[in-house]
Design a protein around this motif. Structure first.
Motif, PDB file in Angstrom:
ATOM      1  N   ALA A   9      64.432  20.516  -0.164  1.00 24.95           N
ATOM      2  CA  ALA A   9      64.845  21.383  -1.273  1.00 24.95           C
ATOM      3  C   ALA A   9      63.960  22.618  -1.392  1.00 24.95           C
ATOM      4  CB  ALA A   9      64.829  20.604  -2.588  1.00 24.95           C
ATOM      5  N   HIS A  10      62.643  22.401  -1.415  1.00 21.30           N
ATOM      6  CA  HIS A  10      61.678  23.483  -1.668  1.00 21.30           C
ATOM      7  C   HIS A  10      60.511  23.378  -0.692  1.00 21.30           C
ATOM      8  CE1 HIS A  10      63.195  21.927  -5.689  1.00 21.30           C
ATOM      9  NE2 HIS A  10      63.719  23.140  -5.656  1.00 21.30           N
ATOM     10  N   ASP A  13      58.039  20.186  -0.305  1.00 24.81           N
ATOM     11  CA  ASP A  13      58.726  18.886  -0.306  1.00 24.81           C
ATOM     12  C   ASP A  13      58.601  18.213   1.059  1.00 24.81           C
ATOM     13  OD1 ASP A  13      59.653  18.931  -2.967  1.00 24.81           O
ATOM     14  OD2 ASP A  13      61.356  20.193  -2.405  1.00 24.81           O
ATOM     15  N   TYR A 131      63.546  11.783  -7.464  1.00 30.71           N
ATOM     16  CA  TYR A 131      63.005  11.746  -8.838  1.00 30.71           C
ATOM     17  C   TYR A 131      63.822  12.560  -9.835  1.00 30.71           C
ATOM     18  CZ  TYR A 131      60.874  16.378  -8.081  1.00 30.71           C
ATOM     19  OH  TYR A 131      60.661  17.715  -7.841  1.00 30.71           O
ATOM     20  N   HIS A 136      67.032  18.472  -5.535  1.00 29.43           N
ATOM     21  CA  HIS A 136      66.847  17.311  -4.648  1.00 29.43           C
ATOM     22  C   HIS A 136      68.116  16.455  -4.621  1.00 29.43           C
ATOM     23  CE1 HIS A 136      62.322  17.417  -3.941  1.00 29.43           C
ATOM     24  NE2 HIS A 136      62.594  18.509  -4.637  1.00 29.43           N
TER      25      HIS A 136
HETATM   26 ZN   LIG Z   1      61.232  20.037  -4.545  1.00 27.80          ZN
END
Ligand SMILES: [Zn+2]
Length: 266
Positions: A9-10, A13, A131, A136
């Motif tokens: 995602a980022h 990660d 989470y 995500h």
């Molecule tokens: Zn992330």
């Protein structure tokens, strides 16, 4: 030799989720490719790390390449969506954020890369995104669909083993080992119960590469971060093993890369 594509995602990660898995794959001679949905535009920078006027997304992109070098990733791609921020925030309504992306469209973009790479395994996150972060969760949806479009034989959904972490924390408390910093919040949203996890990758030998990858993300993970303050051995035990939900589980004709890395846990 095989290929593993890791969809994230980022920036950072890839350090926290699948770093030991891909470092192990690279060390065994497999090709590692990392694809990011966003450049993490809405991350909270560690105070004081950005120079005056320095743009966070550019800094985080540069950190990704340093992390890729630490892990042995040979190709890095960004799908070009914008970080959606946390669930419930107005940023999740922004038109170009990943959360608002049409799943089919985003999956076709990822599938183009998958068709070029023909990976044996694609990693995504579990159906709650590990989470509950909207980007995500979207990695799960888009990644699963892209794998279908491109015919990837194995999709490994990274998750956190909630029971394993709870046992480690209980053990530390029993041994009266001081836990420095703030350990992860193991609420209902954190990972999956062990019973729902199918496979693990024992990457404890690659814990140093995982830590180096985290250190590369200096704009996000400060030196006083919980994971970086752990002694080497505790870090390897806590974060060297990575956990996955795989469904369907490949049969005896599974790709060599899968057999090299992934072990059933039940
Ligand atoms: Zn992330």
């Amino acid at each position: 030799m095989g290929t593993i594509v890791s969809f994230q995602a980022h920036p950072d990660d890839e350090s926290i989720t699948t770093a030991a898995t891909v470092a192990k794959a690279a060390a065994a001679g497999h090709r590692v490719v990392t694809v990011f949905a966003t450049r993490g535009e809405l991350g909270q920078p560690v105070p004081g790390v950005l120079a005056d006027g320095e743009q966070l997304s550019l800094r985080r992109s540069a950190e990704v390449y340093e992390s890729a070098a630490a892990l042995g990733s040979k190709r890095v791609e960004f799908l070009g969506y914008v970080d959606s921020g946390m669930m419930g925030e107005p940023t999740t309504d922004a038109p170009y954020c990943f959360w608002q992306a049409d799943v089919e469209h985003a999956a076709r973009r990822l599938a183009l890369i998958l068709e070029e790479e023909q990976p044996d395994v694609l990693t995504v996150y579990d159906d709650n995104g590990g989470y509950g972060h909207p980007d995500h969760i979207q990695v799960h949806r888009v990644g699963m669909r892209a794998a279908e479009l491109a015919g990837v034989p194995v999709v490994a959904q990274h998750t956190f083993n909630r029971d394993y972490f709870q046992r480690l924390l209980a053990q530390a408390a029993e041994n009266r080992e001081p836990v420095e910093g703030t350990p992860p919040d193991l609420g209902e949203e954190f990972g999956k119960p062990e019973a729902e996890i199918t496979h693990s990758v024992d990457g404890t030998e690659f814990a140093a590469a995982k830590r180096a990858s985290m250190l590369a993300h200096a704009s996000q993970i400060g030196p006083d971060h919980f994971m970086l303050t752990l002694p080497d051995e505790a870090f390897a035990v806590g974060f060297g093993i990575e956990w996955y939900v795989i469904d369907p589980i490949p049969g005896p004709d599974a790709p060599q890369l899968f057999n090299d890395l992934f072990a059933p846990i039940h």
